[in-house]
Motif scaffolding. Sequence first.
Motif, PDB file in Angstrom:
ATOM      1  N   VAL A  77       0.834  -1.204   0.000  1.00  0.00           N
ATOM      2  CA  VAL A  77       0.000   0.000   0.000  1.00  0.00           C
ATOM      3  C   VAL A  77       0.871   1.258   0.000  1.00  0.00           C
ATOM      4  CG1 VAL A  77      -1.655   1.338   1.360  1.00  0.00           C
ATOM      5  CG2 VAL A  77      -2.007  -1.109   1.023  1.00  0.00           C
ATOM      6  N   VAL A  78       1.928   1.261   0.798  1.00  0.00           N
ATOM      7  CA  VAL A  78       2.814   2.427   0.852  1.00  0.00           C
ATOM      8  C   VAL A  78       3.463   2.660  -0.509  1.00  0.00           C
ATOM      9  CG1 VAL A  78       4.983   3.284   1.830  1.00  0.00           C
ATOM     10  CG2 VAL A  78       3.244   2.309   3.324  1.00  0.00           C
ATOM     11  N   PHE A  79       3.983   1.615  -1.134  1.00  0.00           N
ATOM     12  CA  PHE A  79       4.628   1.788  -2.433  1.00  0.00           C
ATOM     13  C   PHE A  79       3.614   2.169  -3.509  1.00  0.00           C
ATOM     14  CE2 PHE A  79       8.005  -1.075  -0.626  1.00  0.00           C
ATOM     15  CZ  PHE A  79       8.917  -0.047  -0.472  1.00  0.00           C
ATOM     16  N   TRP A  80       2.405   1.661  -3.424  1.00  0.00           N
ATOM     17  CA  TRP A  80       1.367   2.026  -4.389  1.00  0.00           C
ATOM     18  C   TRP A  80       1.015   3.505  -4.239  1.00  0.00           C
ATOM     19  CZ3 TRP A  80      -0.055   0.554  -8.782  1.00  0.00           C
ATOM     20  CH2 TRP A  80      -1.262   0.938  -9.330  1.00  0.00           C
ATOM     21  N   ALA A  81       0.875   3.959  -3.006  1.00  0.00           N
ATOM     22  CA  ALA A  81       0.574   5.377  -2.763  1.00  0.00           C
ATOM     23  C   ALA A  81       1.709   6.266  -3.264  1.00  0.00           C
ATOM     24  CB  ALA A  81       0.325   5.615  -1.277  1.00  0.00           C
ATOM     25  N   ARG A  82       2.944   5.838  -3.065  1.00  0.00           N
ATOM     26  CA  ARG A  82       4.086   6.622  -3.549  1.00  0.00           C
ATOM     27  C   ARG A  82       4.124   6.656  -5.074  1.00  0.00           C
ATOM     28  NH1 ARG A  82       9.263   6.744   0.061  1.00  0.00           N
ATOM     29  NH2 ARG A  82       9.915   7.687  -1.886  1.00  0.00           N
ATOM     30  N   THR A  83       3.764   5.554  -5.711  1.00  0.00           N
ATOM     31  CA  THR A  83       3.727   5.514  -7.171  1.00  0.00           C
ATOM     32  C   THR A  83       2.698   6.500  -7.706  1.00  0.00           C
ATOM     33  OG1 THR A  83       4.387   3.193  -7.175  1.00  0.00           O
ATOM     34  CG2 THR A  83       3.307   4.020  -9.165  1.00  0.00           C
ATOM     35  N   ILE A  84       1.521   6.510  -7.101  1.00  0.00           N
ATOM     36  CA  ILE A  84       0.474   7.444  -7.533  1.00  0.00           C
ATOM     37  C   ILE A  84       0.909   8.880  -7.259  1.00  0.00           C
ATOM     38  CG2 ILE A  84      -1.882   8.207  -7.068  1.00  0.00           C
ATOM     39  CD1 ILE A  84      -2.612   5.253  -6.700  1.00  0.00           C
ATOM     40  N   ARG A  85       1.503   9.141  -6.094  1.00  0.00           N
ATOM     41  CA  ARG A  85       1.963  10.491  -5.766  1.00  0.00           C
ATOM     42  C   ARG A  85       3.020  10.965  -6.770  1.00  0.00           C
ATOM     43  NH1 ARG A  85       5.979  11.247  -1.067  1.00  0.00           N
ATOM     44  NH2 ARG A  85       7.208  10.414  -2.761  1.00  0.00           N
ATOM     45  N   ASP A  86       3.961  10.080  -7.113  1.00  0.00           N
ATOM     46  CA  ASP A  86       4.989  10.453  -8.083  1.00  0.00           C
ATOM     47  C   ASP A  86       4.379  10.729  -9.455  1.00  0.00           C
ATOM     48  OD1 ASP A  86       6.929  10.286  -6.164  1.00  0.00           O
ATOM     49  OD2 ASP A  86       7.696   8.332  -6.818  1.00  0.00           O
ATOM     50  N   GLU A  87       3.377   9.950  -9.846  1.00  0.00           N
ATOM     51  CA  GLU A  87       2.724  10.178 -11.133  1.00  0.00           C
ATOM     52  C   GLU A  87       2.005  11.526 -11.135  1.00  0.00           C
ATOM     53  OE1 GLU A  87       2.090   9.244 -15.039  1.00  0.00           O
ATOM     54  OE2 GLU A  87       3.259   8.094 -13.613  1.00  0.00           O
ATOM     55  N   PHE A  88       1.374  11.888 -10.020  1.00  0.00           N
ATOM     56  CA  PHE A  88       0.760  13.210  -9.913  1.00  0.00           C
ATOM     57  C   PHE A  88       1.818  14.300 -10.056  1.00  0.00           C
ATOM     58  CE2 PHE A  88      -3.077  11.443  -7.744  1.00  0.00           C
ATOM     59  CZ  PHE A  88      -4.028  12.087  -8.518  1.00  0.00           C
TER      60      PHE A  88
END
Length: 159
Positions: A77-88
């Motif tokens: 979940v943490v890495f998924w959230a970071r991936t989405i944040r980086d894409e934003f």
Amino acid sequence: MEHAGPPSAAATEAPAPDGPVWRFLLRPRWLGWHLLMVVSFWGMLWLGDWQFHRALAGNGLSWAYTFEWPLFAVFAVVFWARTIRDEFRIRRGEMPDPRTVAETGRLPAGVTGALQATPVQDGAGPPGEDEDEELSAYNAYLARLNAEVKDHGRWHGLR
């Protein structure tokens, strides 16, 4: 002559994308990734529960897995959230797009990194470029190591 002051905030901002930035999350590719993430998360929690029941039945090793699987779910979940944040951040222009950096081989102005370094092979730098003495010694050391282990895999039948 006009007074040249600092640029206005509107002039320094990146152009705003058409529509909301978050719309990329609803594309089929991203929906597939979301689905995979949800299935993986619940799967890891189920595995933790399964190990918990095995541990209660007397399997001592399962106690470690009882806590390990939920920890993996949290990491996912943490890495998924970071991936989405980086894409934003990429879509807002706050950070460079790694795909374009990899294609061009150049980083944006003001950013330094390994992609900007000139590759050095066999201890010889580009012609006409002054080399640092320490860098030359290090490149010679790497070339010597490469020559020493070049045929190492043949002894073990790996090549």
